[in-house]
Design an enzyme around this catalytic site. Structure first.
Site, PDB file in Angstrom:
ATOM      1  N   ASP A 138      41.966  43.084  41.414  1.00 34.46           N
ATOM      2  CA  ASP A 138      40.758  44.011  41.147  1.00 34.46           C
ATOM      3  C   ASP A 138      39.370  43.366  41.445  1.00 34.46           C
ATOM      4  O   ASP A 138      39.131  42.346  40.902  1.00 34.46           O
ATOM      5  CB  ASP A 138      40.568  44.833  39.825  1.00 34.46           C
ATOM      6  N   HIS A 157      42.907  56.116  42.133  1.00 36.02           N
ATOM      7  CA  HIS A 157      42.488  56.577  40.772  1.00 36.02           C
ATOM      8  C   HIS A 157      40.691  56.524  40.864  1.00 36.02           C
ATOM      9  O   HIS A 157      40.073  57.098  39.995  1.00 36.02           O
ATOM     10  CB  HIS A 157      42.789  55.648  39.429  1.00 36.02           C
TER      11      HIS A 157
END
Length: 542
Positions: A214, A344
């Site tokens: 991430d 998401h």
């Protein structure tokens, strides 16, 4: 509506290729996938319970978004213990069962790693903020105030407001590129790197097959804390102070690839008979393509990277597709891309890219287009059902970014709603009151409804993934792209197999000068001689 050639599903023979190259990966957002204990929040046992559905799609791997111990102020991306499972999701034993079941179903398991920041409740930060001379004092980015007491630089947070927060205990500011409860790790510190590599080993020892990393380009900053310059004028909407700067000093430091090489050295130690542990970086920002190439260059860095070419685009156009593919030519030393139309953090693509009356046809074309791109493809849970963005009222919002910037940004919550397994009640999610509402429209698109319909988008998704896996050209081949108005033409080539893909990215029929002659592998929506109907698509082996 759609037709696929049965002969197209016969595997093409050729040299062995590492499992991840050209893989189809299914992203699972654990809070919203399946709730096994009825508390309203999805969990690891719930994922295990529903893995059969994922395997039935024919994908190669699952990517599970964060499930680590966390105060959940950013729903798991604020990690307070990298090496444990948050109790709302289960236990380490539950994770081990999940991995074993996935492997039994021939699914690789990828998990998130958040190396740029932690929660302010992480033990590392608790120690770091205690004093200026403790063993972890330099594990985060601390700086004195300017003489007038203001923050040490003009850097802005992604979520709005300054990227610096004053901490009275140390009498200094700490850096946070995201929420103030997500302090920035000092990626330049070798001890920090060692600790993060220990985390990677912990999960590799538990059998994971790879990592999605991430916000990797946020992992190192300019130690001189120079101000970011203003961004040039733009016609794009600016909803946050972050949008007014060129982010060249708070992120994207040139030393990041050196840390990446250390990550790769660790993952290579765990490579088995089926090839490498797979690593893919999420890379956003103004210089995403340059950074993705640097992060994946050669054989000593990451396997792949993906950016936001499609995730935040308000229109899907042939030019957008060709521009994205052009950044990743089939050349020696060039990295391998990954692509996602949904995830998401982004609104559902069918809600962004077409009018409501065209969603069914568009969803079919969109999935075939994704499968025809050169690179890995990532499907977000529910994309195989054609789920739409759910309009979450302000009082039910959970997403801190949406709450802070209301109503100027589309809520991430609208794409994080629970999976509809059934069409009744709360969709078979497992709780009477899920943490977010499912949305009435999406209940009608449930897995149960589409499983019973051989003409459903779910059935087509399985066929499209099987087609991609059976074609060396689609899975591994080079790509040539041509845009002509609303017409997109892709040509994929590998091992003597040539596949031509035509897509009408508009709701209006378009004429095609010449439909290629050969074996029709797939035909979507209305395809007639020399005409592609509304959102029509055609894939031909020539």
């Amino acid at each position: 509506m759609a037709s696929l050639s049965k002969t197209a599903l016969a595997p093409q023979t050729g040299p062995a290729v590492q499992w991840w190259r050209g893989a189809a990966i299914y992203q699972i957002y654990p809070r919203s996938f399946m709730d096994a204990n009825g508390d309203g929040i999805g969990d690891l046992p719930g994922i295990t319970q529903r893995l059969g559905h994922v395997a039935s799609l024919g994908v190669d791997a699952i990517w599970i978004s964060p499930f680590f111990t966390s105060p959940m102020k950013d729903f798991g991306y604020d990690v307070s213990d990298y090496c444990d499972v948050d109790p709302i999701f289960g236990t380490l034993a539950d994770f081990d069962v999940l991995v074993a079941r996935a492997h039994q179903l021939r699914l690789k398991v990828l998990i998130d790693q958040v190396y740029s920041h932690t929660s302010d409740e992480h033990a590392w930060f608790v120690e770091s903020r205690a004093s200026r001379d403790n063993p972890k004092a330099d594990w985060y980015v601390w700086a004195d105030a300017k003489p007038d007491g203001t923050p040490p630089s003009n850097w802005q947070s992604v979520f709005g407001g300054p990227a610096w927060t004053w901490d009275a205990r140390r009498g200094q500011y700490y850096l946070h590129n995201f929420l103030s409860c997500q302090p920035q790790l000092n990626g330049h510190n070798r001890q920090v790197q060692n600790a993060l590599l220990h985390v990677a080993r912990f999960w590799l020892d538990r059998g994971v097959d790879g990592f999605r990393i991430d916000a990797l380009n946020f992992s190192m900053h300019d130690p001189d804390l120079r101000d970011n310059p203003p961004a040039p004028p733009t016609d794009r909407a600016r909803t946050r102070p972050f949008d007014f700067q060129r982010k060249i000093h708070n992120m994207s430091h040139p030393d990041i690839p050196g840390f990446i090489e250390r990550i790769r050295a660790v993952t290579d130690e765990y490579a088995g008979d089926e090839g490498a542990i797979f690593t893919v970086a999420e890379v956003g920002g103004d210089e995403a393509e340059t950074e993705m190439k640097a992060f994946t260059q050669g054989d000593a860095r990451l396997n792949s990277a993906y950016g936001f070419n499609f995730l935040y685009a308000d229109r899907l156009t042939p030019g957008l597709v060709c521009a994205a593919l052009a950044e990743w030519p089939d050349e020696e030393g060039m990295g391998w891309p990954s692509w996602a139309f949904e995830n998401h953090d982004a609104p559902r693509a069918v809600s962004r890219w077409c009018a409501p009356e065209h969603r069914d046809a568009f969803a079919r074309m969109k999935l075939l287009l994704l499968a025809c791109l050169r690179g890995n493809i990532i499907l977000y849970q529910g994309e195989e059902l054609g789920l739409t963005q759910v309009d979450i009222p302000f009082e039910q919002l959970q997403d801190p970014e949406a709450i802070a910037n209301w109503p100027l940004t589309l809520s991430r919550d609208g794409a994080r709603t629970p999976m509809p397994w059934e069409s009744e009640g709360e969709g078979g999610f497992g709780a009477a009151t899920p943490w977010l509402p499912l949305g009435e429209e999406n209940l009608a698109r449930s897995v149960a409804v589409q499983d019973a319909d051989p003409a459903s988008l779910l059935a087509l998704t399985r066929e499209i993934i099987a087609l991609r896996k059976a074609s060396s050209a689609l899975r591994h081949g080079s790509a040539a792209c041509q845009a002509d108005g609303a017409l997109l033409r892709l040509e994929r080539l590998s091992q003597g197999e040539r596949v031509v893909c035509l897509f009408n990215l508009s709701p209006d029929p378009i004429s095609v000068i010449k439909i290629p002659q050969g074996e029709t592998l797939c035909s979507i929506n209305s395809v007639m001689p020399d005409v592609l109907g509304s959102y029509g698509a055609l894939v031909v082996r020539v």
